[in-house]
Design a protein around this motif. Structure first.
Motif, PDB file in Angstrom:
ATOM      1  N   VAL A 223       0.865  -1.151   0.018  1.00  0.00           N
ATOM      2  CA  VAL A 223       0.036  -0.054   0.013  1.00  0.00           C
ATOM      3  C   VAL A 223       0.994   1.342  -0.079  1.00  0.00           C
ATOM      4  CG1 VAL A 223      -1.720   1.413   1.192  1.00  0.00           C
ATOM      5  CG2 VAL A 223      -1.831  -1.249   1.179  1.00  0.00           C
ATOM      6  N   CYS A 224       1.016   1.999  -1.260  1.00  0.00           N
ATOM      7  CA  CYS A 224       1.703   3.207  -1.249  1.00  0.00           C
ATOM      8  C   CYS A 224       0.493   4.401  -1.033  1.00  0.00           C
ATOM      9  CB  CYS A 224       2.072   3.361  -2.621  1.00  0.00           C
ATOM     10  SG  CYS A 224       3.259   1.882  -2.943  1.00  0.00           S
ATOM     11  N   PRO A 225       0.793   5.292   0.084  1.00  0.00           N
ATOM     12  CA  PRO A 225      -0.155   6.180   0.261  1.00  0.00           C
ATOM     13  C   PRO A 225       0.031   7.566  -0.791  1.00  0.00           C
ATOM     14  CG  PRO A 225       1.022   5.453   2.612  1.00  0.00           C
ATOM     15  CD  PRO A 225       1.683   5.118   1.249  1.00  0.00           C
ATOM     16  N   VAL A 226      -0.969   8.224  -1.011  1.00  0.00           N
ATOM     17  CA  VAL A 226      -0.915   9.316  -1.878  1.00  0.00           C
ATOM     18  C   VAL A 226       0.234  10.118  -1.672  1.00  0.00           C
ATOM     19  CG1 VAL A 226      -2.362  11.497  -2.819  1.00  0.00           C
ATOM     20  CG2 VAL A 226      -3.450   9.185  -2.529  1.00  0.00           C
ATOM     21  N   GLN A 227       0.089  10.770  -0.379  1.00  0.00           N
ATOM     22  CA  GLN A 227       1.322  11.439   0.065  1.00  0.00           C
ATOM     23  C   GLN A 227       2.367  11.101  -0.217  1.00  0.00           C
ATOM     24  OE1 GLN A 227      -1.049  10.071   1.898  1.00  0.00           O
ATOM     25  NE2 GLN A 227      -1.486  11.315   3.634  1.00  0.00           N
TER      26      GLN A 227
ATOM     27  N   ALA B 160      -1.102   9.055 -14.451  1.00  0.00           N
ATOM     28  CA  ALA B 160      -1.784  10.323 -13.857  1.00  0.00           C
ATOM     29  C   ALA B 160      -1.321  10.518 -12.288  1.00  0.00           C
ATOM     30  CB  ALA B 160      -2.949  10.769 -14.191  1.00  0.00           C
ATOM     31  N   PRO B 161      -1.282  11.650 -11.910  1.00  0.00           N
ATOM     32  CA  PRO B 161      -1.016  11.890 -10.293  1.00  0.00           C
ATOM     33  C   PRO B 161      -2.252  10.916  -9.761  1.00  0.00           C
ATOM     34  CG  PRO B 161      -0.802  13.825 -11.472  1.00  0.00           C
ATOM     35  CD  PRO B 161      -1.530  12.956 -12.436  1.00  0.00           C
ATOM     36  N   PRO B 162      -1.763  10.403  -8.383  1.00  0.00           N
ATOM     37  CA  PRO B 162      -2.812   9.512  -7.867  1.00  0.00           C
ATOM     38  C   PRO B 162      -3.600  10.250  -7.093  1.00  0.00           C
ATOM     39  CG  PRO B 162      -0.882   9.350  -6.774  1.00  0.00           C
ATOM     40  CD  PRO B 162      -0.442   9.997  -8.110  1.00  0.00           C
ATOM     41  N   THR B 163      -5.116  10.024  -6.901  1.00  0.00           N
ATOM     42  CA  THR B 163      -6.018  10.619  -5.899  1.00  0.00           C
ATOM     43  C   THR B 163      -6.483   9.777  -4.849  1.00  0.00           C
ATOM     44  OG1 THR B 163      -7.828   9.635  -7.270  1.00  0.00           O
ATOM     45  CG2 THR B 163      -6.916  12.032  -7.832  1.00  0.00           C
ATOM     46  N   HIS B 164      -5.857   8.353  -4.897  1.00  0.00           N
ATOM     47  CA  HIS B 164      -6.108   7.386  -3.617  1.00  0.00           C
ATOM     48  C   HIS B 164      -4.619   6.564  -3.814  1.00  0.00           C
ATOM     49  CE1 HIS B 164      -7.530   5.696  -7.186  1.00  0.00           C
ATOM     50  NE2 HIS B 164      -7.220   4.576  -6.965  1.00  0.00           N
ATOM     51  N   ALA B 165      -4.694   6.048  -2.759  1.00  0.00           N
ATOM     52  CA  ALA B 165      -3.601   5.003  -2.361  1.00  0.00           C
ATOM     53  C   ALA B 165      -3.292   3.962  -3.586  1.00  0.00           C
ATOM     54  CB  ALA B 165      -3.745   4.278  -1.002  1.00  0.00           C
TER      55      ALA B 165
END
Length: 152
Positions: free
Chosen positions: A49-53, A76-81
């Motif tokens: 699990v890779c968090p968005v931050q 594209a840039p992620p909006t969720h993990a």
């Protein structure tokens, strides 16, 4: 969370996966046995699990490349993990010298386990030690395959 963790992303955007290389520093034999049990082979799957931050942070402090870009599996840039299956796991355990010697003589490591004396793991410029480099090279998935002469 291990003391050191590297993720190698692979696959495609529709079927991504991660390979994991973890480093665990073990100050006691009890600590080693606890950590080994966490990474023991099992019949269930592991998910990373890779968090968005984390994904939105740069790969290095002054780098313009963000982690999500370096994965190669996000368009594209992620909006969720990002949650993806772990294809392979390798673990390097650092042991105190008095534990390392006895453990090395009496134990059989699992194929995904690698052991080093803590002093080698934490030595100044230890990453430049040819023996350490050779051990880390053996943790690679490619180390399980013959590389015929003249191929890379």
């Amino acid at each position: 969370m291990p003391d050191g963790l590297w993720l190698n992303f692979g696959g495609t955007p529709t079927e991504p996966f991660a390979d994991i290389f973890a480093i665990e520093a073990c100050s006691t034999l009890t600590n080693l046995l606890d950590k080994r049990s966490r990474f023991a082979p099992s019949t269930h799957s592991l998910m990373a699990v890779c968090p968005v931050q984390w994904l939105l942070a740069p790969v290095l402090p002054d780098s313009p490349i963000l982690r999500w870009q370096a994965t190669g599996v996000l368009a594209a840039p992620p909006t969720h993990a990002l949650v993806l299956p772990v294809r392979d796991l390798r673990v390097m355990y650092g042991l105190r010298a008095r534990h390392y010697d006895g453990f090395m003589q009496q134990q059989v490591p699992h194929p995904h386990e690698f052991f080093v004396p803590m002093e080698s793991l934490t030595a100044k410029n230890g990453d430049q030690d040819p023996a350490m480099q050779a051990l880390v090279a053996r943790t690679s998935i490619r180390a399980n395959f013959l590389q015929p002469a003249g191929t890379a």
